[in-house]
Design a protein around this motif. Structure first.
Motif, PDB file in Angstrom:
ATOM      1  N   GLU A 144     -25.105 -18.062 -15.953  1.00 35.83           N
ATOM      2  CA  GLU A 144     -25.734 -18.182 -14.638  1.00 35.83           C
ATOM      3  C   GLU A 144     -25.283 -17.006 -13.786  1.00 35.83           C
ATOM      4  O   GLU A 144     -24.136 -16.581 -13.874  1.00 35.83           O
TER       5      GLU A 144
ATOM      6  N   TYR B 150     -12.433 -13.618 -11.844  1.00 35.76           N
ATOM      7  CA  TYR B 150     -11.856 -14.552 -12.808  1.00 35.76           C
ATOM      8  C   TYR B 150     -12.201 -15.976 -12.415  1.00 35.76           C
ATOM      9  O   TYR B 150     -12.014 -16.369 -11.271  1.00 35.76           O
ATOM     10  N   ILE B 151     -12.725 -16.745 -13.377  1.00 35.71           N
ATOM     11  CA  ILE B 151     -13.007 -18.161 -13.119  1.00 35.71           C
ATOM     12  C   ILE B 151     -12.397 -18.989 -14.245  1.00 35.71           C
ATOM     13  O   ILE B 151     -12.216 -18.519 -15.365  1.00 35.71           O
ATOM     14  N   LEU B 152     -12.076 -20.225 -13.913  1.00 34.62           N
ATOM     15  CA  LEU B 152     -11.521 -21.157 -14.883  1.00 34.62           C
ATOM     16  C   LEU B 152     -12.631 -22.090 -15.342  1.00 34.62           C
ATOM     17  O   LEU B 152     -13.209 -22.819 -14.549  1.00 34.62           O
ATOM     18  N   GLU B 153     -12.961 -22.012 -16.633  1.00 34.36           N
ATOM     19  CA  GLU B 153     -14.049 -22.816 -17.201  1.00 34.36           C
ATOM     20  C   GLU B 153     -13.542 -23.476 -18.479  1.00 34.36           C
ATOM     21  O   GLU B 153     -13.142 -22.782 -19.411  1.00 34.36           O
ATOM     22  N   ASP B 154     -13.529 -24.788 -18.526  1.00 32.83           N
ATOM     23  CA  ASP B 154     -13.062 -25.552 -19.695  1.00 32.83           C
ATOM     24  C   ASP B 154     -11.640 -25.177 -20.109  1.00 32.83           C
ATOM     25  O   ASP B 154     -11.325 -25.060 -21.289  1.00 32.83           O
TER      26      ASP B 154
ATOM     27  N   SER C 101     -21.583 -16.100 -15.127  1.00 30.19           N
ATOM     28  CA  SER C 101     -20.589 -17.084 -15.552  1.00 30.19           C
ATOM     29  C   SER C 101     -20.685 -17.274 -17.068  1.00 30.19           C
ATOM     30  O   SER C 101     -21.653 -16.829 -17.686  1.00 30.19           O
ATOM     31  N   PRO C 102     -19.703 -17.948 -17.682  1.00 31.60           N
ATOM     32  CA  PRO C 102     -19.777 -18.196 -19.136  1.00 31.60           C
ATOM     33  C   PRO C 102     -21.013 -18.994 -19.545  1.00 31.60           C
ATOM     34  O   PRO C 102     -21.428 -18.944 -20.696  1.00 31.60           O
ATOM     35  N   THR C 103     -21.623 -19.719 -18.604  1.00 31.63           N
ATOM     36  CA  THR C 103     -22.856 -20.456 -18.910  1.00 31.63           C
ATOM     37  C   THR C 103     -24.096 -19.594 -18.654  1.00 31.63           C
ATOM     38  O   THR C 103     -25.203 -20.097 -18.612  1.00 31.63           O
TER      39      THR C 103
ATOM     40  N   CYS D  97     -15.149 -12.137 -15.562  1.00 30.75           N
ATOM     41  CA  CYS D  97     -16.592 -11.902 -15.443  1.00 30.75           C
ATOM     42  C   CYS D  97     -16.824 -10.607 -14.667  1.00 30.75           C
ATOM     43  O   CYS D  97     -16.341 -10.467 -13.540  1.00 30.75           O
TER      44      CYS D  97
ATOM     45  N   TRP E 141     -11.791 -16.970 -17.612  1.00 28.92           N
ATOM     46  CA  TRP E 141     -12.833 -16.024 -18.022  1.00 28.92           C
ATOM     47  C   TRP E 141     -12.891 -14.836 -17.066  1.00 28.92           C
ATOM     48  O   TRP E 141     -13.057 -15.024 -15.870  1.00 28.92           O
TER      49      TRP E 141
END
Length: 78
Positions: A49, A16-20, A45-47, A26, A24
């Protein structure tokens, strides 16, 4: 004698990562890193990468049944 690497963590794992401001989930793909001398969780990642994550922050997705999600318990993850 050849050093044997430990088994790859089994099952489905999520990172789990915090993006904007959005959390998210992943999916994780474990890969052996000889410089780290262990399995590292890699995720998209959501971008889009392909990034290496911290093994202590990877969560195992429970299979069938009502078991809660579990974190990886490695000595170096503590």
């Amino acid at each position: 004698m050849k050093n044997r690497k430990p088994r790859r963590p089994s099952g489905r794992w999520i990172y789990y990562i915090l993006e904007d401001g959005i959390l998210w989930p992943c999916p994780v793909r474990w890969e052996w890193e000889s410089s780290y001398d262990g399995w590292l969780p890699f995720y998209f990642s959501p971008t889009l990468e392909f990034v290496a994550g911290d093994p202590a922050k990877a969560w195992r997705v429970p299979g069938s049944g009502n078991r809660p999600a579990r974190r990886l318990h490695w000595p170096e993850a503590a």
